[in-house]
Design a protein around this motif. Structure first.
Motif, PDB file in Angstrom:
ATOM      1  N   SER A  92       0.845  -1.202   0.000  1.00 29.12           N
ATOM      2  CA  SER A  92       0.000   0.000   0.000  1.00 29.12           C
ATOM      3  C   SER A  92       0.875   1.245   0.000  1.00 29.12           C
ATOM      4  CB  SER A  92      -0.915   0.006   1.233  1.00 29.12           C
ATOM      5  OG  SER A  92      -0.149  -0.051   2.421  1.00 29.12           O
ATOM      6  N   LYS A  93       0.305   2.360  -0.450  1.00 27.63           N
ATOM      7  CA  LYS A  93       1.020   3.635  -0.446  1.00 27.63           C
ATOM      8  C   LYS A  93       1.131   4.144   0.988  1.00 27.63           C
ATOM      9  CE  LYS A  93      -0.287   5.084  -5.096  1.00 27.63           C
ATOM     10  NZ  LYS A  93      -0.944   6.151  -5.914  1.00 27.63           N
ATOM     11  N   ARG A  94       2.271   4.769   1.289  1.00 28.34           N
ATOM     12  CA  ARG A  94       2.540   5.158   2.664  1.00 28.34           C
ATOM     13  C   ARG A  94       3.217   6.524   2.734  1.00 28.34           C
ATOM     14  NH1 ARG A  94       2.161   1.413   6.491  1.00 28.34           N
ATOM     15  NH2 ARG A  94       1.278  -0.559   5.777  1.00 28.34           N
ATOM     16  N   SER A 105       5.872   4.418   9.084  1.00 32.74           N
ATOM     17  CA  SER A 105       5.043   5.033   8.055  1.00 32.74           C
ATOM     18  C   SER A 105       3.572   4.970   8.444  1.00 32.74           C
ATOM     19  CB  SER A 105       5.251   4.332   6.705  1.00 32.74           C
ATOM     20  OG  SER A 105       4.922   2.950   6.800  1.00 32.74           O
ATOM     21  N   VAL A 106       2.803   5.860   7.834  1.00 34.84           N
ATOM     22  CA  VAL A 106       1.346   5.872   7.961  1.00 34.84           C
ATOM     23  C   VAL A 106       0.766   5.275   6.693  1.00 34.84           C
ATOM     24  CG1 VAL A 106      -0.715   7.304   8.226  1.00 34.84           C
ATOM     25  CG2 VAL A 106       1.376   7.904   9.458  1.00 34.84           C
ATOM     26  N   ASN A 107      -0.147   4.333   6.853  1.00 31.01           N
ATOM     27  CA  ASN A 107      -0.769   3.656   5.717  1.00 31.01           C
ATOM     28  C   ASN A 107      -1.889   4.527   5.159  1.00 31.01           C
ATOM     29  OD1 ASN A 107      -1.862   1.860   3.893  1.00 31.01           O
ATOM     30  ND2 ASN A 107      -1.898   0.127   5.330  1.00 31.01           N
ATOM     31  N   LEU A 108      -1.798   4.889   3.871  1.00 30.31           N
ATOM     32  CA  LEU A 108      -2.854   5.706   3.264  1.00 30.31           C
ATOM     33  C   LEU A 108      -4.136   4.910   3.059  1.00 30.31           C
ATOM     34  CD1 LEU A 108      -0.886   7.858   0.640  1.00 30.31           C
ATOM     35  CD2 LEU A 108      -1.618   8.434   2.965  1.00 30.31           C
ATOM     36  N   THR A 109      -4.053   3.586   3.035  1.00 33.78           N
ATOM     37  CA  THR A 109      -5.258   2.758   3.012  1.00 33.78           C
ATOM     38  C   THR A 109      -5.767   2.629   4.446  1.00 33.78           C
ATOM     39  OG1 THR A 109      -4.493   1.494   1.094  1.00 33.78           O
ATOM     40  CG2 THR A 109      -6.244   0.519   2.434  1.00 33.78           C
ATOM     41  N   GLY A 110      -6.837   3.293   4.734  1.00 32.80           N
ATOM     42  CA  GLY A 110      -7.373   3.325   6.088  1.00 32.80           C
ATOM     43  C   GLY A 110      -6.838   4.473   6.910  1.00 32.80           C
ATOM     44  N   GLY A 111      -5.712   5.065   6.486  1.00 30.47           N
ATOM     45  CA  GLY A 111      -5.146   6.195   7.216  1.00 30.47           C
ATOM     46  C   GLY A 111      -4.632   5.815   8.594  1.00 30.47           C
ATOM     47  N   ARG A 112      -4.268   4.540   8.764  1.00 30.41           N
ATOM     48  CA  ARG A 112      -3.903   4.064  10.103  1.00 30.41           C
ATOM     49  C   ARG A 112      -2.392   4.071  10.315  1.00 30.41           C
ATOM     50  NH1 ARG A 112      -5.303  -0.540   7.237  1.00 30.41           N
ATOM     51  NH2 ARG A 112      -7.472  -0.159   7.793  1.00 30.41           N
ATOM     52  N   LEU A 113      -2.003   4.099  11.579  1.00 29.79           N
ATOM     53  CA  LEU A 113      -0.606   4.045  11.976  1.00 29.79           C
ATOM     54  C   LEU A 113      -0.268   2.590  12.266  1.00 29.79           C
ATOM     55  CD1 LEU A 113       1.979   5.572  12.688  1.00 29.79           C
ATOM     56  CD2 LEU A 113       1.059   5.971  14.963  1.00 29.79           C
ATOM     57  N   PRO A 137       1.680  -3.975   9.955  1.00 26.91           N
ATOM     58  CA  PRO A 137       0.422  -3.854   9.209  1.00 26.91           C
ATOM     59  C   PRO A 137      -0.393  -5.142   9.176  1.00 26.91           C
ATOM     60  CG  PRO A 137       2.251  -4.095   7.703  1.00 26.91           C
ATOM     61  CD  PRO A 137       2.852  -3.991   9.068  1.00 26.91           C
ATOM     62  N   LYS A 138      -1.666  -4.976   8.882  1.00 22.37           N
ATOM     63  CA  LYS A 138      -2.540  -6.117   8.646  1.00 22.37           C
ATOM     64  C   LYS A 138      -2.082  -6.867   7.397  1.00 22.37           C
ATOM     65  CE  LYS A 138      -6.587  -4.050   8.462  1.00 22.37           C
ATOM     66  NZ  LYS A 138      -8.055  -3.935   8.460  1.00 22.37           N
ATOM     67  N   VAL A 159     -22.117   8.656   4.729  1.00 24.01           N
ATOM     68  CA  VAL A 159     -21.036   7.812   4.229  1.00 24.01           C
ATOM     69  C   VAL A 159     -19.751   8.200   4.946  1.00 24.01           C
ATOM     70  CG1 VAL A 159     -19.719   7.101   2.206  1.00 24.01           C
ATOM     71  CG2 VAL A 159     -22.173   7.619   1.988  1.00 24.01           C
ATOM     72  N   LEU A 160     -19.164   7.235   5.638  1.00 23.02           N
ATOM     73  CA  LEU A 160     -17.971   7.493   6.445  1.00 23.02           C
ATOM     74  C   LEU A 160     -16.767   6.758   5.864  1.00 23.02           C
ATOM     75  CD1 LEU A 160     -19.501   7.026  10.027  1.00 23.02           C
ATOM     76  CD2 LEU A 160     -19.130   9.177   8.792  1.00 23.02           C
ATOM     77  N   PRO A 161     -15.559   7.271   6.119  1.00 24.37           N
ATOM     78  CA  PRO A 161     -14.368   6.527   5.677  1.00 24.37           C
ATOM     79  C   PRO A 161     -14.252   5.215   6.444  1.00 24.37           C
ATOM     80  CG  PRO A 161     -13.750   8.379   7.075  1.00 24.37           C
ATOM     81  CD  PRO A 161     -15.214   8.527   6.795  1.00 24.37           C
ATOM     82  N   GLY A 162     -13.801   4.167   5.766  1.00 19.81           N
ATOM     83  CA  GLY A 162     -13.681   2.852   6.390  1.00 19.81           C
ATOM     84  C   GLY A 162     -12.249   2.349   6.376  1.00 19.81           C
ATOM     85  N   GLN A 163     -12.109   1.060   6.685  1.00 19.28           N
ATOM     86  CA  GLN A 163     -10.774   0.475   6.779  1.00 19.28           C
ATOM     87  C   GLN A 163     -10.045   0.451   5.436  1.00 19.28           C
ATOM     88  OE1 GLN A 163     -10.473  -3.178   9.190  1.00 19.28           O
ATOM     89  NE2 GLN A 163     -12.667  -2.962   9.506  1.00 19.28           N
ATOM     90  N   ASP A 164     -10.794   0.391   4.346  1.00 19.42           N
ATOM     91  CA  ASP A 164     -10.171   0.283   3.025  1.00 19.42           C
ATOM     92  C   ASP A 164     -10.208   1.590   2.243  1.00 19.42           C
ATOM     93  OD1 ASP A 164      -9.676  -2.438   3.455  1.00 19.42           O
ATOM     94  OD2 ASP A 164     -11.704  -2.969   2.794  1.00 19.42           O
ATOM     95  N   SER A 165     -10.663   2.664   2.886  1.00 21.77           N
ATOM     96  CA  SER A 165     -10.688   3.969   2.207  1.00 21.77           C
ATOM     97  C   SER A 165      -9.266   4.464   1.978  1.00 21.77           C
ATOM     98  CB  SER A 165     -11.457   4.996   3.050  1.00 21.77           C
ATOM     99  OG  SER A 165     -12.798   4.566   3.258  1.00 21.77           O
TER     100      SER A 165
END
Length: 613
Positions: A92-94, A105-113, A137-138, A159-165
């Motif tokens: 994923s892009k980071r 890095s921060v994962n741009l998919t989900g925006g998670r740390l 990461p997952k 509509v909210l951002p989710g884990q795969d946004s």
């Protein structure tokens, strides 16, 4: 009374032996079997996933029946399973995280740390060994991460951002202490979500979530934060240390939940509070969610049997964003090493309630933490934690000198009146009552306290456990060298008598079953010798059973303490040496005979007689 005195000492020592022996012979092997079974189970599951290409499906956010949202339960799986952490990161892009003490890095998919390493800490004493991995990461091995977001009421169609946004980067594309990172996501229906990460020079992140509402209708949503970890991690399994989920919740105080307990319970009901924090702690590292003090939040601990996830989460109060306006909420995330001074500073500067309890100071908190600060202060003076331990032992001896001095003086007087005590026993024969009365009168006349001999031991036990706790739980002691072969005071002495301390190229620890018993290093032997000398400073007990116990006790302790941190064994050996010196000087001043040489001569005489027979 003398018999009662010896029985008291014997009871204290045997209690310590039982406590240490249980951990060494029962709890330790049991933990090893459990870890082996867990590793086998995880390996089998990994092979099954690799063969099937299957992964748990992401569940929908859960909601309460009262109409309020609750924090979502995260799935550990990802569309693809990866054999390595690096492969999972590359999928994923980071955005890079680069601080003086962190990299990741921060994962741009989900925006998670979900990618974090600690620059200052390595897996082994060797500085060339890999740095400590905290977040992963997952989809890769051992997922462990922090995530933030929004949830809604069941009837809402927002509509909210989710884990795969997939989030976009706004401005600078690297997160540093001087450059915050802002991510954006547009729901396509008039709402723009932003998530801003900032980080200090150490391990504290601030996370700000905001919503820009360009519609004409008000929107009500709920912020959440969570820390998720898949699978049960390897733990020390020692009863004096908590590893697992942890938190402080307002006036309810500290809550500690181990992995096994949460697996059985599934989900824990926790009180809604406006002060506190929660997260997951290891021996030296931790990650914690810290809502801004003064804002209500609903904490939660949970475990999913489907995904194997352990989760600590909080749900904040509803945020209502009117049309044409912006709403935001913020919280903190600690992710790093549990350094005492740093943890205390965060408690003071951010107003985090009882954040110091993130470090497990234990039952003797009132002794353990002050002892750490004294050792740390002495370390900054001497430059060596081992020397600091030697110095703090001297300070402890000075503090308790009046008590120990009184004890040794009383013991010396007891030796001086031994002939009179023998006469009393012979005079009254089997009349125990008259014997005791006569002995009490003798003690009173000579100003002797027959229980004084117990005091040095009773004082030493809490000090021993406090120092053990400091060596065991504080990261400052991790990989701290002494001199020579001791390169880690928090680890056992690496040498062994059974390979002649390294002269024979053989590792005794690999021997099945008996390996731990064969790792008998130099310092445990020194400790055993000093303990043996201390025992022989006093007259041998008249009871043969007690004689045997006191003779073999140094041997038992030598083998048992061989697996303890080297710093603790050094402390014990040095403390014994100081005690022997102090007792010798006081006995000579009191005119009492030092029994050491006579006891040693009698011991060798008995051994020679036994060999001749």
């Amino acid at each position: 009374m003398i018999s009662e005195n010896r029985n008291t000492i014997l009871a204290v020592v045997l209690s310590l032996i039982v406590l240490l022996g249980w951990q060494y012979f029962v709890a330790g092997p049991q933990l090893e079997r459990q870890q082996a079974a867990l590793e086998a189970q995880q390996q089998a599951e990994a092979e099954r996933l690799a063969a099937d290409g299957a992964n748990p499906q992401t569940p929908q956010p859960s909601v309460t029946t009262g109409g309020n949202a609750s924090a979502p339960t995260q799935a550990a799986g990802a569309p693809t399973s990866f054999a390595s952490r690096d492969q999972a990161l590359a999928a994923s892009k980071r955005v890079v995280i680069d601080t003086p003490r962190l990299e990741g890095s921060v994962n741009l998919t989900g925006g998670r740390l979900d990618d974090l390493r600690l620059k200052d800490y390595h897996e082994t004493v060797d500085r060339s060994s890999p740095t400590i991995v905290l977040f992963s990461p997952k989809g890769g091995p051992n997922p462990y991460y922090a995530d933030y977001g929004w949830t809604k009421d069941p009837a809402s169609d927002v509509v909210l951002p989710g884990q795969d946004s997939v989030w976009s980067v706004e401005g600078e594309a690297t997160l540093t202490p001087s450059k915050p990172l802002t991510l954006t996501w547009d729901n396509g229906n008039g709402l723009i979500f932003k998530r801003s990460y900032s980080v200090d020079e150490n391990y504290m992140f601030e996370v700000v979530q905001s919503v820009e509402n360009s519609t004409t209708d008000a929107v009500t949503i709920y912020p959440y934060g969570l820390i998720a970890r898949q699978g049960t991690p390897e733990t020390t399994g020692f009863f004096i240390l908590h590893e697992g989920l942890i938190g402080v919740f307002g006036e309810d105080g500290l809550k500690e939940v181990d992995y096994g307990g949460l697996e059985e319970e599934g989900k824990m009901a926790l009180p809604q509070v406006d002060q506190g924090w929660l997260g997951i702690t290891d021996k030296y590292w931790a990650s914690t969610l810290i809502p801004v003090p003064g804002n209500d939040f609903q904490p939660g601990f949970s475990h999913s049997t489907t995904t194997g996830n352990f989760q600590a989460d909080f749900l904040g109060n509803a945020v209502t964003v009117a049309g044409g306006s912006t709403g935001e909420t913020s919280s903190y995330l600690f992710a790093g090493a549990k350094e005492t001074n740093l943890i205390d500073s965060y408690e003071a500067t951010l107003g985090v309630k009882s954040f110091e309890l993130l470090i497990d100071w234990g039952w003797f908190y009132f002794l353990t933490k002050p002892m750490f600060f004294v050792i740390d202060w002495l370390f900054h003076l001497s430059g060596n934690f081992g020397v600091a331990i030697l110095l703090v032992t001297v300070l402890v001896k000075l503090v308790f000198f009046p008590l120990a001095n009184k004890s040794y003086v009383s013991m010396s007087k007891m030796k001086l009146v031994q002939p009179q005590m023998t006469e009393i026993r012979e005079k009254y024969g089997d009349d125990r009552q008259k014997q005791q009365q006569a002995l009490m009168e003798l003690y009173k006349k000579e100003k002797i306290n027959p229980l004084a001999g117990c005091l040095p031991i009773l004082v030493q036990i809490p000090v021993f456990f406090s120092l053990y706790k400091v060596l065991f739980v504080t990261i400052e002691m991790r990989h701290a060298p002494f001199f020579g072969w001791i390169q880690d005071l928090s680890a056992p002495d690496p040498t062994s008598l059974f390979n002649l301390f390294g002269l024979i190229p053989w590792d005794p620890s690999v021997v099945p079953i008996f390996g731990p018993f064969l790792m008998l290093g130099v310092w445990p032997l020194i400790m055993g010798i000093t303990m043996f000398i201390q025992m022989k400073m006093n007259p041998a007990p008249p009871d043969p059973t007690q004689q045997m116990i006191f003779t073999w006790m140094p041997v038992i302790f030598t083998f048992m303490l061989a697996s303890f941190p080297a710093g603790l064994v050094i402390y014990w050996a040095w403390n014994n040496t100081l005690s022997v010196t102090q007792q010798y000087v006081i006995m000579r001043r009191q005119g009492a005979k030092v029994e050491l040489w006579d006891n040693l001569a009698a011991l060798f005489k008995r051994k020679k007689s036994a060999s001749n027979d």
